[in-house]
Design an enzyme around this catalytic site. Structure first.
Site, PDB file in Angstrom:
ATOM      1  N   SER A   5      -5.632 -11.656  -9.146  1.00 46.21           N
ATOM      2  CA  SER A   5      -6.472 -12.847  -9.299  1.00 46.21           C
ATOM      3  C   SER A   5      -5.784 -14.150  -8.864  1.00 46.21           C
ATOM      4  O   SER A   5      -5.908 -15.178  -9.520  1.00 46.21           O
ATOM      5  CB  SER A   5      -6.974 -12.967 -10.746  1.00 46.21           C
ATOM      6  OG  SER A   5      -7.806 -11.880 -11.053  1.00 46.21           O
ATOM      7  N   GLU A  20       1.949  -6.348 -10.107  1.00 40.82           N
ATOM      8  CA  GLU A  20       0.506  -6.527 -10.249  1.00 40.82           C
ATOM      9  C   GLU A  20       0.063  -6.000 -11.608  1.00 40.82           C
ATOM     10  O   GLU A  20      -0.200  -4.787 -11.751  1.00 40.82           O
ATOM     11  CB  GLU A  20      -0.236  -5.739  -9.170  1.00 40.82           C
ATOM     12  CG  GLU A  20       0.015  -6.219  -7.772  1.00 40.82           C
ATOM     13  CD  GLU A  20      -1.221  -5.991  -6.904  1.00 40.82           C
ATOM     14  OE1 GLU A  20      -1.711  -6.958  -6.351  1.00 40.82           O
ATOM     15  OE2 GLU A  20      -1.695  -4.851  -6.827  1.00 40.82           O
ATOM     16  N   LYS A  26      -8.834  -3.545   1.064  1.00 34.27           N
ATOM     17  CA  LYS A  26      -9.454  -2.380   0.410  1.00 34.27           C
ATOM     18  C   LYS A  26     -10.574  -1.803   1.285  1.00 34.27           C
ATOM     19  O   LYS A  26     -10.436  -1.773   2.507  1.00 34.27           O
ATOM     20  CB  LYS A  26      -9.950  -2.766  -0.986  1.00 34.27           C
ATOM     21  CG  LYS A  26      -8.875  -3.478  -1.808  1.00 34.27           C
ATOM     22  CD  LYS A  26      -9.251  -3.684  -3.236  1.00 34.27           C
ATOM     23  CE  LYS A  26      -8.154  -4.446  -3.939  1.00 34.27           C
ATOM     24  NZ  LYS A  26      -8.398  -4.640  -5.342  1.00 34.27           N
ATOM     25  N   ASN A  42      -4.877  -7.451   1.046  1.00 33.25           N
ATOM     26  CA  ASN A  42      -5.299  -6.056   0.893  1.00 33.25           C
ATOM     27  C   ASN A  42      -6.828  -6.040   0.918  1.00 33.25           C
ATOM     28  O   ASN A  42      -7.468  -6.413  -0.056  1.00 33.25           O
ATOM     29  CB  ASN A  42      -4.761  -5.508  -0.445  1.00 33.25           C
ATOM     30  CG  ASN A  42      -5.281  -4.117  -0.742  1.00 33.25           C
ATOM     31  OD1 ASN A  42      -5.841  -3.447   0.126  1.00 33.25           O
ATOM     32  ND2 ASN A  42      -5.097  -3.665  -1.974  1.00 33.25           N
ATOM     33  N   GLU A  87      -5.237   1.082  -8.128  1.00 38.40           N
ATOM     34  CA  GLU A  87      -6.483   1.808  -7.808  1.00 38.40           C
ATOM     35  C   GLU A  87      -6.179   3.212  -7.298  1.00 38.40           C
ATOM     36  O   GLU A  87      -6.970   4.129  -7.482  1.00 38.40           O
ATOM     37  CB  GLU A  87      -7.313   0.993  -6.803  1.00 38.40           C
ATOM     38  CG  GLU A  87      -7.943  -0.217  -7.477  1.00 38.40           C
ATOM     39  CD  GLU A  87      -8.294  -1.354  -6.551  1.00 38.40           C
ATOM     40  OE1 GLU A  87      -8.271  -1.168  -5.318  1.00 38.40           O
ATOM     41  OE2 GLU A  87      -8.584  -2.453  -7.067  1.00 38.40           O
ATOM     42  N   GLY A 124      -8.645  -7.882  -9.869  1.00 36.23           N
ATOM     43  CA  GLY A 124     -10.106  -7.879  -9.787  1.00 36.23           C
ATOM     44  C   GLY A 124     -10.766  -8.484 -11.008  1.00 36.23           C
ATOM     45  O   GLY A 124     -11.953  -8.289 -11.233  1.00 36.23           O
ATOM     46  N   HIS A 169      -0.648   1.301  -5.453  1.00 35.94           N
ATOM     47  CA  HIS A 169      -1.631   0.353  -5.986  1.00 35.94           C
ATOM     48  C   HIS A 169      -2.306   1.000  -7.195  1.00 35.94           C
ATOM     49  O   HIS A 169      -2.547   2.211  -7.205  1.00 35.94           O
ATOM     50  CB  HIS A 169      -2.664   0.007  -4.902  1.00 35.94           C
ATOM     51  CG  HIS A 169      -3.520  -1.154  -5.299  1.00 35.94           C
ATOM     52  ND1 HIS A 169      -4.560  -1.023  -6.187  1.00 35.94           N
ATOM     53  CD2 HIS A 169      -3.475  -2.460  -4.955  1.00 35.94           C
ATOM     54  CE1 HIS A 169      -5.121  -2.213  -6.365  1.00 35.94           C
ATOM     55  NE2 HIS A 169      -4.477  -3.107  -5.630  1.00 35.94           N
TER      56      HIS A 169
HETATM   57  C1  PEP Z   1      -5.184  -6.248  -5.683  1.00 34.05           C
HETATM   58  O1  PEP Z   1      -6.122  -5.441  -5.698  1.00 34.05           O
HETATM   59  O2  PEP Z   1      -4.063  -5.897  -5.324  1.00 34.05           O
HETATM   60  C2  PEP Z   1      -5.449  -7.611  -6.103  1.00 34.05           C
HETATM   61  C3  PEP Z   1      -4.430  -8.391  -6.307  1.00 34.05           C
HETATM   62  O3  PEP Z   1      -6.769  -7.946  -6.240  1.00 34.05           O
HETATM   63  P1  PEP Z   1      -7.331  -9.384  -6.653  1.00 34.05           P
HETATM   64  O4  PEP Z   1      -6.529 -10.420  -5.916  1.00 34.05           O
HETATM   65  O5  PEP Z   1      -8.744  -9.369  -6.237  1.00 34.05           O
HETATM   66  O6  PEP Z   1      -7.153  -9.517  -8.134  1.00 34.05           O
END
Ligand code: PEP
Length: 254
Positions: free
Chosen positions: A215, A170, A11, A9, A100, A176, A98
């Site tokens: 992460s 998630e 973004k 992803n 966000e 993040g 998501h």
């Molecule tokens: C995400 O935004 O879906 C995500 C998993 O981000 P990150 O891997 O950077 O934690």
């Protein structure tokens, strides 16, 4: 073992130039991974044409993804992009829900369920993101939150909703950040998700995958993918660096 599915992803990141470089390197790397892994890149959608211009488009295990869709197929919805348009572009996988989008754009479970419904109608594969915030985790509410997010899909889309679909667990606190869920924590929730969906679907579920996201790096990927109910990853930051992204694809096959 099922074929793992890795989704990047991206973004709000990338330029035509940086994306071309990334895709050419990915193309070379994936020659050896044709049969072993499904790889999806959800890039900013206006750059989708760059993938059409690479050999990746001919790779049977590589797919173009989107990061969102509107919950209508057409009409007066300024700035939006619909499932029909995504399909028209050759997109197969679409991330919805998501955190966000839930938090920055006030998306509700109901809106997300409407998106899920329209995606299924167009034979696109929804990647439904679910997961709890840090506060909800501290209150021991993870299962309740995930259950609610799943139930809203069943309510609008019926008991066969999750055939041909993906749930990305998630935890919001892990996205993040520097802290991933432990393999044991991720497995515990992934197992709950699978059992709950199978129980509500009367055991007839097919082509249903569970990803972990939050992460994931080359350091923790191996132990996470070893977990029985984790079929792949949704990657944020680790999908932006070609070395890290391809390393994770390598690691999950060892
Ligand atoms: C995400 O935004 O879906 C995500 C998993 O981000 P990150 O891997 O950077 O934690």
């Amino acid at each position: 073992m099922i074929k793992p599915i890795i989704v990047g992803n991206w973004k709000l990141n990338g330029t035509q130039e940086s994306i071309k470089i990334f895709l050419n390197l990915l193309n070379k790397f994936l020659v050896n991974y044709h049969e072993k892994c499904t790889v999806v890149i959800s890039l900013p959608i206006l750059y989708a044409y760059l993938i059409r211009n690479t050999l990746l488009f001919d790779n049977k295990n590589f797919f173009l993804g989107a990061q969102n869709t509107d919950n209508h197929n057409s009409g007066s919805f300024t700035g939006e992009i619909s499932p029909i348009m995504l399909k028209d572009l050759g997109i197969k996988y679409v991330i919805i829900g998501h955190s966000e989008r839930r938090f920055n754009h006030n998306e509700t479970n109901r809106m997300i369920a409407n998106k899920f419904f329209l995606l299924k109608k167009e034979n696109l594969i929804p990647i439904l993101c679910i997961g709890e915030t840090k506060q909800e985790k501290l209150e021991n509410n993870t299962i309740n939150i995930c259950k609610k997010q799943i139930d809203s899909i069943f309510d609008i889309c019926g008991i066969q909703a999750f055939n041909d679909s993906i749930i990305a667990y998630e935890p919001v606190w892990a996205i993040g950040s520097e802290i991933s869920a432990t393999p044991k924590e991720a497995q515990f929730i992934a197992r709950f998700i699978r059992q709950y969906i199978v129980s509500r679907t009367n055991d007839r579920i097919k082509n249903f995958f569970i990803q972990y996201g939050g992460s994931v790096t080359r350091k923790n990927a191996k132990n996470l993918i070893k977990q029985k109910d984790i079929d792949g990853f949704l990657l944020g930051r680790s999908s932006l660096q070609i070395e890290e992204f391809t390393k994770i694809i390598e690691i999950i096959h060892v």
